[in-house]
Enzyme design. Structure first.
Site, PDB file in Angstrom:
ATOM      1  N   HIS A 191       6.358  -2.216  -2.042  1.00 20.68           N
ATOM      2  CA  HIS A 191       7.008  -2.214  -3.330  1.00 20.68           C
ATOM      3  C   HIS A 191       8.689  -2.251  -3.344  1.00 20.68           C
ATOM      4  CE1 HIS A 191       3.320   0.103  -4.358  1.00 20.68           C
ATOM      5  NE2 HIS A 191       3.387  -0.290  -5.767  1.00 20.68           N
ATOM      6  N   GLY A 192       8.897  -2.792  -1.810  1.00 15.55           N
ATOM      7  CA  GLY A 192      10.521  -2.391  -1.686  1.00 15.55           C
ATOM      8  C   GLY A 192      10.600  -2.074   0.037  1.00 15.55           C
TER       9      GLY A 192
END
Length: 486
Positions: free
Chosen positions: A326-327
């Site tokens: 996700h990041g």
């Protein structure tokens, strides 16, 4: 190009008309048109990255053909490794390089040593995590002999860049989507109407629910020191509806748009906030990513077939990798780790598959037990979302600490920026309640607003008109889709 933009409102009808009226249902012409439209759609954001998606597509198209013609197991494995290296290498360079070098430098500060590192001044290409996993599914499935490699480069390029789901999913498998580019497609009125209904509800989720929730959530998270525990919890609840409305809204629009062109995309959300335990939540949230990790990482690692240690290890790996996907921030890794901690007890007690049916199946309302289970599960998810949204892990812990104090029994409020006036968005809370009611009645279906199809035509169209008007009358300030950054 954003789904909720004027540009897309012009773009979609033009492509639709050209697709059905100018190609005369010729597969080759349709696929060429979709490929061109998809590259226009993606290039509208930044044309420079068209070369990146074209390069990734060409590599996997070529490697897939080579794997299909190669008999030697070692050679096939080296070709697969080449695909993994190129795709994950590009993803790592654009998305994770700065994170790794900065984390490396920060680690040395513990020993009193300062290291200066050079950051790469690069922009993260929109959707790179999504189309990278989509192309990888192709080469992996060809390697496993689950799919015959395609010889048609247009079909493959169109599969990778298919504009409805290009930048934020669902992450389609080659075994499901690619064959749809290779067979005849004819206009089906009922399918198109269903697609428009999906788009309408997706826009409502995004524009009315997510964008309005973003306004309040941002105020709270950006000024968390000014709020008591109940207000911080309210801000986290707003974020939970923001990210759900934003991401599931995008998926609905993507699925609906694909239906207009005769394609079926997989369901990506199945009403996750009605889950009775965290395992059920993850079967219903971002289904395309969860099942991708299950099939291409969890099962190859041994899945749940080994001993207790292997089950725990594999579960932690899946959730940590999912968080990192996700990041490039430790907050996402912490979010993944917390969800793993939630999940492990269910796995060890063999209760992770206890709730496989729909809650309150064949009943209008849930039982008290189900209501309690849903409440506890939702609260756990909201607490985890704090790590996902907070700037740092430290901030997330400070917010959690405030929530679990007596200040959580105080009256929640939100301070309007610029005026200092305490506001509590009661009218908007009512709209969330209406939204949840519609979702509850829809929970047994795979497409949006399906129960309304049983009503009379006039009542049904009055409801659709009401939803459409609410999009224009109650829309929030335009926000970029959250998952564009992933």
């Amino acid at each position: 190009m954003l789904f909720n933009s004027i540009e897309f409102a012009i773009f979609l009808p033009i492509v639709f008309i050209l697709y059905w009226f100018c190609t005369k249902e010729n597969i080759k012409a349709q696929n060429i048109l979709l490929l061109i439209a998809s590259y226009v759609f993606y290039g509208w954001w930044d044309w420079r990255f068209l070369s990146l998606i074209a390069f990734s597509s060409f590599i996997d198209f070529s490697i897939g053909k080579k794997i299909g013609k190669t008999v030697d197991p070692k050679a096939r494995k080296w070709l697969l490794k080449a695909s993994l290296f190129v795709n994950l290498g590009l993803l790592g360079l654009f998305k994770y390089y700065n994170f790794f070098v900065e984390s490396f430098a920060e680690a040395f500060t513990i020993f009193g040593t300062t290291i200066h590192v050079d950051r790469l001044n690069i922009v993260l290409p929109v959707g790179i995590s999504f189309y990278t996993f989509q192309t990888l599914s192709y080469t992996i499935d060809v390697y496993k002999r689950k799919l015959e490699p395609t010889e048609n480069i247009v079909d493959f390029f169109a599969f990778v860049s298919f504009f409805p789901q290009l930048v934020a999913g669902p992450i389609e498998r080659a075994t499901h989507l690619l064959p749809q580019f290779q067979r005849s497609r004819y206009f089906e009125y009922d399918k198109a109407v269903d697609g428009m209904r999906q788009i309408l509800w997706g826009l409502f989720k995004k524009v009315v629910i997510a964008d309005n929730c973003a306004f309040y959530a941002n105020i709270v998270f950006n000024n968390y020191e000014d709020y008591n525990g109940s207000s911080l919890l309210l801000g986290a609840i707003f974020f939970s509806f923001q990210i759900y409305g934003d991401f599931s809204g995008y998926s609905d629009i993507a699925i609906g748009t694909a239906r207009l062109f005769g394609f079926d995309l997989m369901q990506n959300f199945a009403f996750p906030y009605f889950s009775r335990d965290i395992a059920e939540f993850w079967r219903r949230w971002h289904i395309s990513l969860s099942t991708w990790f299950r099939d291409y990482l969890y099962i190859p690692l041994g899945g749940s077939k080994g001993g207790t240690w292997m089950k725990v290890r594999n579960t932690f790996i899946i959730f940590l990798v999912s968080g990192f996907w996700h990041g490039s921030n430790w907050t996402f890794i912490a979010w993944g780790a917390l969800n793993a901690i939630y999940f492990i007890p269910l796995l060890l007690m063999k209760r992770n598959r206890s709730n496989m049916d729909v809650v309150a199946q064949d009943r209008l309302l849930p039982s008290l037990k189900e209501l309690f289970q849903m409440g506890i599960t939702y609260f756990m998810v909201v607490i985890a979302w704090l790590f996902f949204r907070a700037e740092t892990i430290k901030v997330a812990f400070e917010m959690i600490e405030a929530i679990f104090t007596f200040s959580n029994f105080g009256t929640p409020y939100i301070i309007e920026e610029g005026t200092g006036i305490h506001i509590l968005p009661k009218k908007f809370l009512l709209s969330i309640l209406i939204f949840l009611t519609v979702e509850w009645y829809d929970r047994t279906n795979t497409t949006s607003l399906e129960p309304f199809t049983l009503l009379s035509k006039y009542v049904r169209w009055c409801i659709y008109l009401g939803i459409g008007l609410s999009i224009f009358l109650f829309k929030g300030n335009e926000q970029t889709f959250i998952y564009f950054q992933f």
